[in-house]
Design an enzyme around this catalytic site. Structure first.
Site, PDB file in Angstrom:
ATOM      1  N   CYS A   1       0.821  -1.229   0.000  1.00 61.04           N
ATOM      2  CA  CYS A   1       0.000   0.000   0.000  1.00 61.04           C
ATOM      3  C   CYS A   1       0.846   1.265   0.000  1.00 61.04           C
ATOM      4  O   CYS A   1       0.343   2.344  -0.304  1.00 61.04           O
ATOM      5  CB  CYS A   1      -0.935   0.015   1.204  1.00 61.04           C
ATOM      6  SG  CYS A   1      -1.920  -1.464   1.350  1.00 61.04           S
TER       7      CYS A   1
ATOM      8  N   HIS B   1      -3.663   6.867   3.068  1.00 61.43           N
ATOM      9  CA  HIS B   1      -4.048   5.594   2.450  1.00 61.43           C
ATOM     10  C   HIS B   1      -5.455   5.235   2.917  1.00 61.43           C
ATOM     11  O   HIS B   1      -5.794   5.387   4.101  1.00 61.43           O
ATOM     12  CB  HIS B   1      -3.050   4.511   2.858  1.00 61.43           C
ATOM     13  CG  HIS B   1      -3.477   3.137   2.488  1.00 61.43           C
ATOM     14  ND1 HIS B   1      -3.943   2.824   1.234  1.00 61.43           N
ATOM     15  CD2 HIS B   1      -3.537   1.986   3.215  1.00 61.43           C
ATOM     16  CE1 HIS B   1      -4.265   1.538   1.196  1.00 61.43           C
ATOM     17  NE2 HIS B   1      -4.027   1.018   2.383  1.00 61.43           N
TER      18      HIS B   1
ATOM     19  N   ASN C   1     -10.282  -0.706  -0.153  1.00 68.41           N
ATOM     20  CA  ASN C   1      -8.826  -0.565  -0.038  1.00 68.41           C
ATOM     21  C   ASN C   1      -8.190  -0.971  -1.372  1.00 68.41           C
ATOM     22  O   ASN C   1      -8.163  -2.151  -1.714  1.00 68.41           O
ATOM     23  CB  ASN C   1      -8.326  -1.455   1.105  1.00 68.41           C
ATOM     24  CG  ASN C   1      -6.825  -1.374   1.313  1.00 68.41           C
ATOM     25  OD1 ASN C   1      -6.104  -0.813   0.497  1.00 68.41           O
ATOM     26  ND2 ASN C   1      -6.363  -1.952   2.412  1.00 68.41           N
TER      27      ASN C   1
HETATM   28  O1  UT7 Z   1      -3.960  -1.637   3.548  1.00 69.74           O
HETATM   29  C1  UT7 Z   1      -3.221  -1.692   4.733  1.00 69.74           C
HETATM   30  C2  UT7 Z   1      -3.474  -2.899   5.466  1.00 69.74           C
HETATM   31  N1  UT7 Z   1      -4.822  -3.190   5.849  1.00 69.74           N
HETATM   32  C3  UT7 Z   1      -5.442  -2.544   6.846  1.00 69.74           C
HETATM   33  O2  UT7 Z   1      -5.041  -1.485   7.245  1.00 69.74           O
HETATM   34  C4  UT7 Z   1      -6.625  -3.213   7.480  1.00 69.74           C
HETATM   35  C5  UT7 Z   1      -6.464  -3.192   8.975  1.00 69.74           C
HETATM   36  N2  UT7 Z   1      -7.502  -3.895   9.707  1.00 69.74           N
HETATM   37  C6  UT7 Z   1      -8.789  -3.529   9.686  1.00 69.74           C
HETATM   38  O3  UT7 Z   1      -9.185  -2.618   9.003  1.00 69.74           O
HETATM   39  C7  UT7 Z   1      -9.722  -4.234  10.641  1.00 69.74           C
HETATM   40  O4  UT7 Z   1      -8.991  -4.984  11.565  1.00 69.74           O
HETATM   41  C8  UT7 Z   1     -10.752  -5.157   9.929  1.00 69.74           C
HETATM   42  C9  UT7 Z   1     -11.754  -4.302   9.178  1.00 69.74           C
HETATM   43  C10 UT7 Z   1     -10.043  -6.081   8.986  1.00 69.74           C
HETATM   44  C11 UT7 Z   1     -11.512  -5.976  10.950  1.00 69.74           C
HETATM   45  O5  UT7 Z   1     -12.161  -5.127  11.887  1.00 69.74           O
HETATM   46  P1  UT7 Z   1     -12.022  -5.415  13.465  1.00 69.74           P
HETATM   47  O6  UT7 Z   1     -12.864  -4.442  14.134  1.00 69.74           O
HETATM   48  O7  UT7 Z   1     -10.548  -5.416  13.762  1.00 69.74           O
HETATM   49  O8  UT7 Z   1     -12.651  -6.831  13.579  1.00 69.74           O
HETATM   50  P2  UT7 Z   1     -12.002  -8.178  14.136  1.00 69.74           P
HETATM   51  O9  UT7 Z   1     -11.033  -8.714  13.140  1.00 69.74           O
HETATM   52  O10 UT7 Z   1     -11.528  -7.936  15.522  1.00 69.74           O
HETATM   53  O11 UT7 Z   1     -13.277  -9.109  14.171  1.00 69.74           O
HETATM   54  C12 UT7 Z   1     -14.401  -8.811  14.986  1.00 69.74           C
HETATM   55  C13 UT7 Z   1     -15.474  -9.835  14.704  1.00 69.74           C
HETATM   56  C14 UT7 Z   1     -14.945 -11.258  14.665  1.00 69.74           C
HETATM   57  O12 UT7 Z   1     -15.941 -12.089  15.253  1.00 69.74           O
HETATM   58  P3  UT7 Z   1     -15.765 -12.625  16.778  1.00 69.74           P
HETATM   59  O13 UT7 Z   1     -14.452 -13.360  16.764  1.00 69.74           O
HETATM   60  O14 UT7 Z   1     -15.729 -11.383  17.607  1.00 69.74           O
HETATM   61  O15 UT7 Z   1     -16.960 -13.460  16.938  1.00 69.74           O
HETATM   62  C15 UT7 Z   1     -14.838 -11.546  13.198  1.00 69.74           C
HETATM   63  O16 UT7 Z   1     -14.983 -12.928  12.908  1.00 69.74           O
HETATM   64  O17 UT7 Z   1     -16.033  -9.574  13.414  1.00 69.74           O
HETATM   65  C16 UT7 Z   1     -16.015 -10.789  12.636  1.00 69.74           C
HETATM   66  N3  UT7 Z   1     -15.856 -10.458  11.236  1.00 69.74           N
HETATM   67  C17 UT7 Z   1     -16.896 -10.197  10.417  1.00 69.74           C
HETATM   68  N4  UT7 Z   1     -18.216 -10.160  10.630  1.00 69.74           N
HETATM   69  C18 UT7 Z   1     -18.996  -9.849   9.582  1.00 69.74           C
HETATM   70  C19 UT7 Z   1     -14.713 -10.335  10.529  1.00 69.74           C
HETATM   71  N5  UT7 Z   1     -14.987 -10.010   9.255  1.00 69.74           N
HETATM   72  C20 UT7 Z   1     -16.331  -9.917   9.169  1.00 69.74           C
HETATM   73  C21 UT7 Z   1     -17.213  -9.605   8.105  1.00 69.74           C
HETATM   74  N6  UT7 Z   1     -18.531  -9.576   8.365  1.00 69.74           N
HETATM   75  N7  UT7 Z   1     -16.779  -9.324   6.869  1.00 69.74           N
END
Ligand code: UT7
Length: 329
Positions: free
Chosen positions: A116, A256, A286
């Site tokens: 990125c 970004h 993204n």
């Molecule tokens: O380009 C540079 C690199 N990329 C980034 O900068 C991305 C960085 N990370 C993020 O933007 C975030 O961490 C995400 C958007 C990927 C995830 O958001 P989060 O608030 O960190 O969620 P999480 O990974 O902690 O997951 C929370 C819950 C989980 O369920 P449990 O374990 O709490 O039951 C996930 O399984 O949300 C669940 N989950 C989803 N639910 C519905 C993960 N993806 C999804 C989804 N839809 N697509």
């Protein structure tokens, strides 16, 4: 090197025809909702490359648009630098395919792998090559077809990425315009937090790899999030220090576009109100290396950047890599 040495004289961008909304993804049988995606990321839709579209075709379209604004023809280009994590082929570079597509007969062309941060790295390479004296006109591209290396069974990643290309023509500075400061860093100890486990020379594609999707992007989202916030804050501080400016001197921040919550945290750290922050993650998702040059082109065409304004760019991505630029327009 005495700055400013290199300035942006033209920008362009291109996206695929097809738009995929959050509801479209849910309708594909992936366990997610529009509400979750909007709340956790700010993304509402993304562009997805289809039949007949490629990293080369999108990059060439963006390049032609940028050259038109710059009043530059393809044979005038000395260098083509293309930042991408999703090249059309692993060999040769997509940059040489873009060179052939646009007819940049005199250029040296190469890809860079900084995920990125590819466009921010590319801009600094352009400036450095100009400082060495061998280049007067450089095309810097950030372009991705990430949806082709996305695991469409993994809801943690498949809702995030989009395709597109952004192009920038860089020439020698006049009237004090151009790059005022630049900063780049990497931390390879955290490489496994955002990567493609297989598909390279170390673990080539096999039927097993294709079956488990390990040739696609895998990410430890929460860890990446924390590092993104920390590193983008660092990069803002360093760019401002380097330019001897305060946040109040910056007219627009173009970060970004990975996640609205990361963008808001970065703006808060930098002390910039959201009115001075360019956001389009809702429409593109993204797009990795393409996100900043697409946003820059939109901002210029919308009149959000005028001559004399100072813009700060800040990027973070796989590697990890991060970096920033302060540019006077
Ligand atoms: O380009 C540079 C690199 N990329 C980034 O900068 C991305 C960085 N990370 C993020 O933007 C975030 O961490 C995400 C958007 C990927 C995830 O958001 P989060 O608030 O960190 O969620 P999480 O990974 O902690 O997951 C929370 C819950 C989980 O369920 P449990 O374990 O709490 O039951 C996930 O399984 O949300 C669940 N989950 C989803 N639910 C519905 C993960 N993806 C999804 C989804 N839809 N697509």
């Amino acid at each position: 090197m005495k700055r400013p040495l290199a300035m942006i004289v033209g920008t362009g961008h291109a996206v695929p025809k097809k738009i995929l909304t959050n509801s479209d993804i849910a309708a594909m049988g992936i366990e997610t909702t529009d509400e979750w995606i909007v709340e956790r990321t700010g993304i509402r839709q993304r562009y997805v490359a289809g039949e007949g579209e490629s990293l080369t075709s999108l990059s060439a379209e963006a390049a032609r648009a940028a050259m038109k604004v710059a009043g530059v023809t393809a044979p005038e280009l000395d260098i083509i630098v293309l930042g991408t994590a999703s090249p059309d082929r692993l060999l040769p570079s997509t940059a040489v395919e873009v060179q052939a597509a646009i007819g940049a007969t005199r250029a040296a062309a190469f890809d860079i792998s900084a995920a990125c941060s590819g466009w921010v790295y590319g801009m600094q390479i352009a400036e450095g090559l100009m400082a060495l004296g061998g280049a007067e006109t450089v095309l810097v591209l950030g372009a991705e077809t990430l949806t082709r290396i996305t695991n469409w069974k993994d809801r943690n990643t498949c809702v995030l990425f989009g395709d597109g290309a952004g192009a920038t023509v860089v020439k020698r500075s006049t009237k004090g315009r151009g790059i005022l400061s630049a900063y780049t860093r990497s931390d390879g100890t955290l490489a496994d937090l955002l990567h493609r486990p297989a598909g390279g020379a170390l673990r080539p594609v096999t039927p097993e790899v294709l079956a488990d999707g390990s040739n696609c992007i895998a990410m430890a989202g929460r860890e990446v999030f924390k590092n993104a916030v920390r590193s983008m804050a660092d990069a803002c501080d360093r760019a401002l220090d380097g330019a001897k400016l305060a946040a109040s001197d910056i007219d627009l921040l173009i970060p970004h576009q990975a996640n609205i919550r990361i963008i808001e945290a970065t703006a808060k750290h930098a002390g910039m109100p959201m009115e001075k922050v360019y956001v389009n993650v809702d429409r593109y998702g993204n797009t990795s290396a393409a996100s900043i040059p697409i946003a820059l082109d939109e901002a210029l065409r919308a009149g959000r950047i005028k001559e004399g304004m100072t813009v700060m760019f800040v990027a973070f991505g796989a590697g990890f890599t991060w970096g920033s630029l302060v540019v006077r327009f």
